[in-house]
Design a protein around this motif. Sequence first.
Motif, short mmCIF file in Angstrom:
data_model
loop_
_atom_site.label_atom_id
_atom_site.label_comp_id
_atom_site.label_asym_id
_atom_site.label_seq_id
_atom_site.Cartn_x
_atom_site.Cartn_y
_atom_site.Cartn_z
N ARG A 199 0.84 -1.22 0.00
CA ARG A 199 0.00 0.00 0.00
C ARG A 199 0.87 1.26 0.00
NH1 ARG A 199 -1.72 3.82 3.05
NH2 ARG A 199 -0.59 3.05 4.91
N LEU A 200 1.93 1.23 0.82
CA LEU A 200 2.82 2.40 0.89
C LEU A 200 3.48 2.68 -0.46
CD1 LEU A 200 4.51 1.78 4.37
CD2 LEU A 200 2.92 3.62 3.79
N TYR A 201 4.00 1.62 -1.09
CA TYR A 201 4.64 1.79 -2.38
C TYR A 201 3.65 2.29 -3.44
CZ TYR A 201 9.22 -0.14 -1.14
OH TYR A 201 10.48 -0.32 -0.60
N ARG A 202 2.41 1.79 -3.36
CA ARG A 202 1.40 2.20 -4.31
C ARG A 202 1.06 3.68 -4.13
NH1 ARG A 202 -2.11 -1.17 -2.95
NH2 ARG A 202 -3.41 0.16 -1.62
N ASP A 203 0.98 4.12 -2.86
CA ASP A 203 0.67 5.53 -2.61
C ASP A 203 1.81 6.45 -3.06
OD1 ASP A 203 -1.71 4.74 -1.52
OD2 ASP A 203 -1.05 4.91 0.57
N VAL A 204 3.03 5.96 -2.91
CA VAL A 204 4.19 6.79 -3.29
C VAL A 204 4.32 6.90 -4.79
CG1 VAL A 204 6.73 6.94 -3.27
CG2 VAL A 204 5.47 6.34 -1.17
N HIS A 205 4.13 5.78 -5.47
CA HIS A 205 4.33 5.76 -6.91
C HIS A 205 3.03 5.94 -7.68
CE1 HIS A 205 8.46 4.55 -6.30
NE2 HIS A 205 8.06 3.57 -5.53
#
Length: 205
Positions: A199-205
């Motif tokens: 989820r964190l990576y998706r929000d960042v990218h």
Amino acid sequence: VATDITEMTEQRRQLEETTQRLNVALEGTNTGVWEMDTDTEAVVWTDSMASLVGIDLCSFGGSFEAFASYVHPEDLPAVREAVDHAIETETRFHHEYRITRGDDTHRWVEARADLVDRGDAGRQLVGIATDITDRKERDAEIEVQAAAMEAAMDGIAILDTDEAFIYMNQAHAEMFGFEREALLDRSWEDLYEPTELKRLYRDVH
């Protein structure tokens, strides 16, 4: 008196020769060269040392007392002790202390000296003193910043190039329920479950 003046002139000549050999290494470092007779405590400065202290060389008194008059009063006892220790134990003199320049401003210097045996001329401490005020001021700023981060209520952390923790304050460690020491050198990803990481990576990218 004439003998004393002759000896001091010879000491200054020898010191200037030493300084010439050091010039390349000392260039641009705001460093002065000095020596002290361990028996008489006569002190010889070069022009570079007088410049470091902010005075004309001709106005320097040529004694330990004259040198001491430019050392910050709070630092003088430790300087005296360090000099005596170097002479008594025949070890290198190395000390950091504040000076009061001719214009009454204060600067930090780092002094180093070795004991040199000149036979009939006796033993001298021969050394250098370098202005380290800028370094001291940077260190003080870092200490203030570190104290502020440590006392902050918000979590603060610093990562290295491999994204591992190299610093975190107590508040940051408590956010995740760990002891701070347990997290240092570990990746920040270790704090999250795989689904949360996605989820964190998706929000960042």
